[in-house]
Design a protein around this motif. Sequence first.
Motif, PDB file in Angstrom:
ATOM      1  N   LEU A   1       0.811  -1.206   0.000  1.00  0.00           N
ATOM      2  CA  LEU A   1       0.000   0.000   0.000  1.00  0.00           C
ATOM      3  C   LEU A   1       0.844   1.254   0.000  1.00  0.00           C
ATOM      4  O   LEU A   1       1.993   1.266   0.440  1.00  0.00           O
ATOM      5  CB  LEU A   1      -0.916  -0.003   1.234  1.00  0.00           C
ATOM      6  N   LYS A   2       0.218   2.301  -0.470  1.00  0.00           N
ATOM      7  CA  LYS A   2       0.812   3.634  -0.408  1.00  0.00           C
ATOM      8  C   LYS A   2      -0.032   4.494   0.526  1.00  0.00           C
ATOM      9  O   LYS A   2      -1.185   4.220   0.787  1.00  0.00           O
ATOM     10  CB  LYS A   2       0.837   4.278  -1.793  1.00  0.00           C
ATOM     11  N   GLY A   3       0.634   5.586   0.984  1.00  0.00           N
ATOM     12  CA  GLY A   3      -0.082   6.609   1.741  1.00  0.00           C
ATOM     13  C   GLY A   3      -0.809   6.083   2.967  1.00  0.00           C
ATOM     14  O   GLY A   3      -1.928   6.528   3.260  1.00  0.00           O
ATOM     15  N   VAL A   4      -0.218   5.133   3.656  1.00  0.00           N
ATOM     16  CA  VAL A   4      -0.888   4.550   4.827  1.00  0.00           C
ATOM     17  C   VAL A   4      -0.972   5.589   5.935  1.00  0.00           C
ATOM     18  O   VAL A   4       0.031   6.187   6.321  1.00  0.00           O
ATOM     19  CB  VAL A   4      -0.142   3.304   5.310  1.00  0.00           C
ATOM     20  N   GLU A   5      -2.178   5.826   6.418  1.00  0.00           N
ATOM     21  CA  GLU A   5      -2.415   6.814   7.461  1.00  0.00           C
ATOM     22  C   GLU A   5      -3.342   6.220   8.517  1.00  0.00           C
ATOM     23  O   GLU A   5      -4.112   5.307   8.254  1.00  0.00           O
ATOM     24  CB  GLU A   5      -3.028   8.089   6.887  1.00  0.00           C
ATOM     25  N   ALA A   6      -3.216   6.772   9.741  1.00  0.00           N
ATOM     26  CA  ALA A   6      -4.042   6.317  10.857  1.00  0.00           C
ATOM     27  C   ALA A   6      -5.331   7.118  10.915  1.00  0.00           C
ATOM     28  O   ALA A   6      -5.387   8.279  10.479  1.00  0.00           O
ATOM     29  CB  ALA A   6      -3.285   6.463  12.169  1.00  0.00           C
ATOM     30  N   LEU A   7      -6.349   6.506  11.442  1.00  0.00           N
ATOM     31  CA  LEU A   7      -7.619   7.202  11.642  1.00  0.00           C
ATOM     32  C   LEU A   7      -8.395   6.501  12.745  1.00  0.00           C
ATOM     33  O   LEU A   7      -8.027   5.430  13.211  1.00  0.00           O
ATOM     34  CB  LEU A   7      -8.431   7.236  10.345  1.00  0.00           C
ATOM     35  N   ASN A   8      -9.426   7.159  13.168  1.00  0.00           N
ATOM     36  CA  ASN A   8     -10.392   6.610  14.118  1.00  0.00           C
ATOM     37  C   ASN A   8      -9.782   6.103  15.436  1.00  0.00           C
ATOM     38  O   ASN A   8      -9.974   4.958  15.828  1.00  0.00           O
ATOM     39  CB  ASN A   8     -11.191   5.454  13.486  1.00  0.00           C
ATOM     40  N   PRO A   9      -9.028   6.945  16.199  1.00  0.00           N
ATOM     41  CA  PRO A   9      -8.573   6.491  17.521  1.00  0.00           C
ATOM     42  C   PRO A   9      -9.767   6.344  18.467  1.00  0.00           C
ATOM     43  O   PRO A   9     -10.689   7.154  18.456  1.00  0.00           O
ATOM     44  CB  PRO A   9      -7.634   7.614  17.967  1.00  0.00           C
ATOM     45  N   GLU A  10      -9.734   5.291  19.279  1.00  0.00           N
ATOM     46  CA  GLU A  10     -10.829   5.038  20.217  1.00  0.00           C
ATOM     47  C   GLU A  10     -10.250   4.704  21.583  1.00  0.00           C
ATOM     48  O   GLU A  10      -9.189   4.079  21.703  1.00  0.00           O
ATOM     49  CB  GLU A  10     -11.698   3.863  19.740  1.00  0.00           C
ATOM     50  N   TRP A  11     -10.945   5.132  22.636  1.00  0.00           N
ATOM     51  CA  TRP A  11     -10.574   4.734  23.994  1.00  0.00           C
ATOM     52  C   TRP A  11     -10.968   3.285  24.227  1.00  0.00           C
ATOM     53  O   TRP A  11     -11.960   2.803  23.678  1.00  0.00           O
ATOM     54  CB  TRP A  11     -11.261   5.601  25.052  1.00  0.00           C
ATOM     55  N   ASP A  12     -10.218   2.604  25.080  1.00  0.00           N
ATOM     56  CA  ASP A  12     -10.585   1.254  25.490  1.00  0.00           C
ATOM     57  C   ASP A  12     -11.684   1.372  26.543  1.00  0.00           C
ATOM     58  O   ASP A  12     -11.486   1.967  27.606  1.00  0.00           O
ATOM     59  CB  ASP A  12      -9.367   0.518  26.065  1.00  0.00           C
ATOM     60  N   VAL A  13     -12.821   0.796  26.266  1.00  0.00           N
ATOM     61  CA  VAL A  13     -13.992   0.998  27.130  1.00  0.00           C
ATOM     62  C   VAL A  13     -13.788   0.381  28.517  1.00  0.00           C
ATOM     63  O   VAL A  13     -14.393   0.823  29.495  1.00  0.00           O
ATOM     64  CB  VAL A  13     -15.260   0.440  26.464  1.00  0.00           C
ATOM     65  N   ASP A  14     -12.960  -0.661  28.595  1.00  0.00           N
ATOM     66  CA  ASP A  14     -12.752  -1.298  29.903  1.00  0.00           C
ATOM     67  C   ASP A  14     -11.784  -0.509  30.768  1.00  0.00           C
ATOM     68  O   ASP A  14     -11.895  -0.500  32.001  1.00  0.00           O
ATOM     69  CB  ASP A  14     -12.231  -2.719  29.716  1.00  0.00           C
ATOM     70  N   ALA A  15     -10.803   0.145  30.149  1.00  0.00           N
ATOM     71  CA  ALA A  15      -9.772   0.851  30.921  1.00  0.00           C
ATOM     72  C   ALA A  15     -10.137   2.307  31.174  1.00  0.00           C
ATOM     73  O   ALA A  15      -9.736   2.886  32.183  1.00  0.00           O
ATOM     74  CB  ALA A  15      -8.426   0.783  30.192  1.00  0.00           C
ATOM     75  N   ASN A  16     -10.899   2.910  30.250  1.00  0.00           N
ATOM     76  CA  ASN A  16     -11.266   4.320  30.402  1.00  0.00           C
ATOM     77  C   ASN A  16     -12.179   4.474  31.614  1.00  0.00           C
ATOM     78  O   ASN A  16     -13.228   3.839  31.709  1.00  0.00           O
ATOM     79  CB  ASN A  16     -11.949   4.806  29.133  1.00  0.00           C
ATOM     80  N   GLY A  17     -11.718   5.296  32.556  1.00  0.00           N
ATOM     81  CA  GLY A  17     -12.447   5.476  33.805  1.00  0.00           C
ATOM     82  C   GLY A  17     -11.941   4.588  34.923  1.00  0.00           C
ATOM     83  O   GLY A  17     -12.306   4.776  36.079  1.00  0.00           O
ATOM     84  N   PHE A  18     -11.060   3.638  34.575  1.00  0.00           N
ATOM     85  CA  PHE A  18     -10.479   2.739  35.587  1.00  0.00           C
ATOM     86  C   PHE A  18      -8.980   2.975  35.707  1.00  0.00           C
ATOM     87  O   PHE A  18      -8.467   3.272  36.774  1.00  0.00           O
ATOM     88  CB  PHE A  18     -10.783   1.296  35.203  1.00  0.00           C
TER      89      PHE A  18
END
Length: 1019
Positions: free
Chosen positions: A116-133
């Motif tokens: 692939l070309k132009g590989v980019e990151a997108l859509n970061p998400e929090w881990d639902v189990d760790a967020n808040g803990f």
Amino acid sequence: MKLLKKGTIAIVSFFSLFICMFFLDDSLSASAKRTYYESDKIPITPAVHWWQIDDGHFRAKNFDGEKEVPFVGERGVTARPEQEWVFNKLNLHDYPMPTVFKNVDNDRDRKSLSDLKGVEALNPEWDVDANGFNYIGNDKKVVEGHYLELKVTTGGDLRASDVTVYGHNKDGEVKLNVKYDVPMWIQWIGYTEDEGTDPGGPSCSIDFVVGDGGSQKKSKIEPLPSGSISSDSGEFNVVQGIPSSENLRADAQSEEYLYEQDFLQKTGKTVFNNIHASKEFTLTWTTKHVDAEGDVTYEPHSETVKKETTVGGIERPFSYWQINKYNIWKLTHSEFTNYALPNQFLRIDAITNVTANGKHSDNVKDHVFPPDCPDIVLPSETRDGGSSKPSVPDISGEAKSAAEGKIGQNQVENDRAEFKGSVIMNDGRTTTNGPTPSNVPDPGMIQMTARGLLIDSLKTNYYQSPSTGKVFYAPVFSIDGSASDKNFPFDVNVVTVHTPVVIYARASDDKEHDQRTKPPLRSTPPDPEKDRHAFILDRPFTVTMPTKGQHRDIPGYGDRDFSKYIKEKQVKFPFDVYTKTKQGFYPANTWISVPLDIESVDFFMPVWVPEGQYTINFRSFAINALDSGDFGGSEHHANITIPNPAFNVQPAGNLSAAHVATDSIEVDVVGRLYDLHVTDIADFNWKSVFRESDSLTPTKNSYWVGLNGIDGDARGNSSLFTLPVRHGSHPEGYDNLAVKTGYAFKFDLKTKGNMFANNDAIRIKPTFYFVNKDGTGRQEVDLYYHDNTNYFVRIGSEKDKVYREIKLNEVARNVPQEELISNANYFYRHADEFGINDVISGFYPASYARKYIKHFSKDNIATGPYGWQILNWQLRTYRGPKENQVPANTMIPANDIVAREQTWYGEYSLPAKVYAVAKGTEIGAAAQVGRINENHPMFLKDGYIIVNFDTETIRNGDVDNPYLQYIHAHYMNQWYGMEGFKRSFVDKYGNSFNLLDGDVIFYHGDAGSDIDFAPSVTH
């Protein structure tokens, strides 16, 4: 939502994107189709690290610096940073990348990352189990394709992922590293391009001509670290010595970062070919027509013609900067090893703020963006051919000129390089030339310090224990992935663990009670290293065990108090001792511990300790002394020798030092001679002084040396009952009454010590003086008497052979029954020592005691002539403590202790007829020829004859070396100095008499017992 790069032209359909652009690496007009592929969500685990500083606060790295917060909870391993947010920017390329990508329109179409070309990151998400803990997610976004900017809250009640102790402050409190993992999910997207020939035919082409320009190379990949271990307080030079229980400080410094920079300038040109150009020409002309009639007419013609051509060779220059190599390492920590450090290891984290980033492509098309190919439409032109149709001219020159004017300049982009938040190679799009990059600045030095590094108090001595040091660097950014962890050693000074211990013991020297004739001489001032001290039986003595003294002449040692480093100090006596109050008892050869804060300790010498020479031993234990064996070795006074090859103490082996200081003091245990007193006088004028009216019951009156007892304390008697017995001594007021010659007086005296054997004795050497009745003219005299065969026998001469015989146990002597019983018991048990085995063979102990009291103790015992007296063992009683009055574990048998205090009983008189002449007067020859008689004027009569006793002890039958002196000891005078003999008196008539130490009794110079009755001894 799918993301597309800025500047692309896209046709977007559901889950598909088609991007049309010039394909610039050949001369044909080309189009490209992009197909997008995306990954599944993959986990990443960034982390927030909080580290604790000396005051307990926590710090964490923020993108633009550091953040500091107080701690919550108790100081110690349960402390946590106060809850707070931290912002950071992470390079997602530092985390694992997906390996499989799926076509967004066809799930079965899969690609790998390399496809692939132009590989980019997108859509970061929090881990639902760790967020808040584990954390609280506040904000997140992807920028520049592969950077994740996030803001998260950690600390407080949120759960830490890892807690480690990395050091201690100067107070010994732990310092923590507290880690909070931030689990998240991220997705990636890339594309492929399919290229094909444009069915529309030839089109503009752009060719790239690229070459190398300048370069910027610079690097620092070898740091210059240094470090040291020192005394935290600055009091000690650790190379020479620092005690266990003290704190160390470790310092290291090294460059904050390392870098490798190779920036290459690319220069070249784009060449534009096959540029389409067109021009419309309106052609006009006229034709001449002659008709049949000959008329001429002109017919106008007009035709529009489009002329097309292609032009090429249009060049546009460019230059840009490309990263050939860009590696950044940051200093992470330093490590020390040394025996003295806690756990022999130390890690000090470096506090740095080093960030770096970059992007790179070696494809010119990612750097040079040519202008669009123009379609050249030249201005239309009308050409009149006159009478003929004009030709269409060549437009290539005009077309090229127009193309030159219409084609713009190249746009360029450098690679991008960031360092510590600054852009040093800017990838912003510019015209023609990319801006020249900056260099990575040279790093400054970072100091890493740890304090309060406690040397375990039990660590044994170790001379110059070796040290190592290393600094560690970790990659921050590597454009090509070639950077890896680095570490570099540095020299660190050695550390000598040497816990000082001293013992400079001293002991009291009871010279003022030392009655020896020839004691060892002492220094002035006293020198405990050379002098033999005197300890006196039945008296207190003191030992001094200071914790201060001279040690090595190095910083922190010297001459000072070392109690901080001393665990215990002890003294061992080779004889039994009591505590000062006699409440405690220590058997001989017992190590006695003395509290460190007590320097001098008073003990009491039991009366039964055998007289003689002894060595008192002292020792002082360092806090790091071993618990058994030789305790890690010992050295006299102080453990100043290091290394001391005499000892092998692990882990130092022969590079150790002693852990115990020792000392010794030589002492002599000495007895006593004391308490001489007159207990009876046979002169009838003095009978009432000592006996009640029944002539048997004692009045308990006696005449003591003075008003004081053995050690100078008041005895309680009146001055009337002090020696010498003289006129004025009679309690019934007979002021002119002395004792008549011929009358004996009884006396006794006491000893303590080794005076219990059969060849021990008291020797009394009388000296005689005459004094006038008015106290004047005192002079030493010789005394003469007549015996059965000789006239005028001088007392003390060879002819003085009238021996006195006395009995121990007679009524007038009042010997205590208890002492007689003690004698009998001791003699029975030690019959061989006294040569009485045959005597006791027929008796049991009790029957022998009865026999001894009734008969043996009443035998006549010869004591000597008038010139000297020997009181032997048969005139001695044992009066020491009984078996039930002493501890059970004494150094000699408890039932023999009774013999260690003695009373000696004596009796003395002058002949009834005695002749006093001045000392040295020879009367013997004159007397033999009858030239003198007792009325000769040379004889002194009108006054008093004074008997003076010189009293001393004889031990082991050694009459040539008397041991103790009553008066003439080298260092003291028991008679005068302790018992308080008065050296003068004034009688009732106002006459002053001077006395000499040893004066016992005044006899009348002109009155003898012959005027009353016959004398009690041969005259």
